[in-house]
Design a protein around this motif. Structure first.
Motif: not given
Length: 402
Positions: A95-102, A158-162
């Motif tokens: 609903k609100k995009p999230h940003t992650f850092h690996v 899921s893959r489609s969200r990334v």
């Protein structure tokens, strides 16, 4: 066939790296070890925000729009030094995009997190050239799960969200053949085989370095236990690596892995005995014994693979262990029949304080598949008859009552 996008190879394919920070730079040089041009980078002024996990400075690459969103397997030849790291930035739709850092860096710590956006993976402390392959989706999923308190919508990504947004290089190093692909199965296969050969201990095993509680205060395992299922599946992988590559290093490791099958579970091994002297290779070597069915069969499959692909004393030992286990299985498998399904283990027999543990239907179908496989290797009708009866249970059939 996997789809691949080559981003950087130091010569024919060069990427548009963005360089920032005093002293940061990239260049293409001939590497004497590889006898080819590679990308050399220096980025000693990278920074990572403690709040957001985002990186600043260094050498960064925005992923081109031509790379498919499903190309989430990263691979490259990477020259690691003590200060080298790679960071991947993702966007996750919600609903609100999230940003992650690996972040990947030299460390023997497997996984840790900071805050709610930053995930760290240790890639070991061996330096120099190595083949580096990661499933970026799996690394993101595991890292988010390790954070603990996350929104429900992020518990299953899921893959489609990334979408992979960018890569950041920090420290000093070199790389070649940087690629994003839909899959790299063979590279993952050999990465696993090489890890097993490097981390096999003096017993021939791979210790499980976390405690395990099956039944609180009754059936528990302290950190450092071994699993017959893990041994068997490692053997199956190693013999396939030996067959595919021709490298006997893998076969020798598989042979060493049989030692724990001969050591009693009370002495740190995986071998237990059912009354009557029937040997059982324990997935969870508790005291008293559990006699888990699916893990035992996986351990037998590993022995079968080894006896069929080796010769001499190695094959003879694997054959003896396999035949001993098959005798136990054919004798004891009726004890796992409930009349409407199958049991996961025999804890109710060895420990009178707990009730039986019926197998979930997914485990029940695994039991059926395993028995059908073994019935193709052994003509004893008990294997196929049991598998067929258990298959009928899936369709609602029940044993008749009195």
């Amino acid at each position: 066939t996997p789809r691949r996008s080559l981003l950087e190879d130091g010569s024919g394919q060069t990427a548009d790296w963005q360089v920032s920070g005093s002293g940061s730079r990239v260049g293409r040089v001939v590497d004497t070890f590889r006898a080819d041009k590679v990308l050399r980078y220096r980025a000693n002024e990278c920074s990572v925000s403690s709040k957001t996990g985002s990186g600043g400075g260094g050498v960064q690459l925005t992923i081109p729009s031509s790379v498919g969103q499903d190309q989430l397997t990263l691979s490259m030849d990477w020259f690691l030094q003590h200060n080298t790291s790679l960071s991947v930035t993702y966007a996750v739709k919600d609903k609100k995009p999230h940003t992650f850092h690996v972040h990947y860096l030299p460390s023997d710590t497997l996984l840790w997190t900071r805050g709610t956006r930053s995930i760290y993976y240790g890639v070991g402390l061996s330096y120099g050239w190595r083949r580096f392959t990661r499933n970026l989706l799996v690394d993101l999923q595991k890292g988010v799960a390790a954070m603990g308190h996350v929104p429900r919508t992020l518990r299953k990504i899921s893959r489609s969200r990334v979408q992979v947004l960018s890569l950041q290089l920090c420290g000093e190093g070199r790389l070649d053949n940087l690629t994003l692909a839909t899959a790299e199965h063979l590279q993952h296969f050999y990465a696993a085989a090489d890890w097993l050969t490097r981390h096999q201990d003096h017993t021939g095993g791979w210790p499980i370095t976390v405690p395990r509680t099956i039944v609180k205060d009754i059936l528990q395992l302290a950190s450092g236990w071994y699993s017959a299922m893990a041994q068997g599946q490692a053997i199956s992988l190693l013999v396939r690596a030996a067959h595919h590559s021709g490298d006997l290093t893998y076969l020798h490791a598989a042979a060493r892995a049989t030692h724990l099958y001969t050591v009693n579970s009370t002495q740190g091994g995986v071998r237990a005995y059912f009354p009557g002297g029937y040997a059982w290779y324990e997935e969870y070597p508790t005291t008293p014994s559990l006699f888990v069915l699916n893990g035992f069969i996986y351990s037998l499959i590993g022995l079968y693979d080894l006896k069929e692909t080796s010769t001499g004393p190695v094959s003879a030992k694997a054959s003896e262990l396999f035949n001993t286990g098959m005798t136990s299985l054919k004798t004891l498998v009726p004890l796992f029949d409930t009349g409407w399904g199958s049991l996961y283990d025999l804890r109710h027999f060895t420990t009178s304080r707990v009730p039986p543990k019926p197998a979930r239907w997914d485990y029940h179908t695994t039991h059926i598949t395993q028995l059908l496989l073994l019935s193709a290797l052994d003509p004893d009708p008990v294997l196929r008859d049991t598998a067929e009866r258990w298959t009928e249970y899936l369709h609602g059939k029940r044993a008749s009552h009195n």
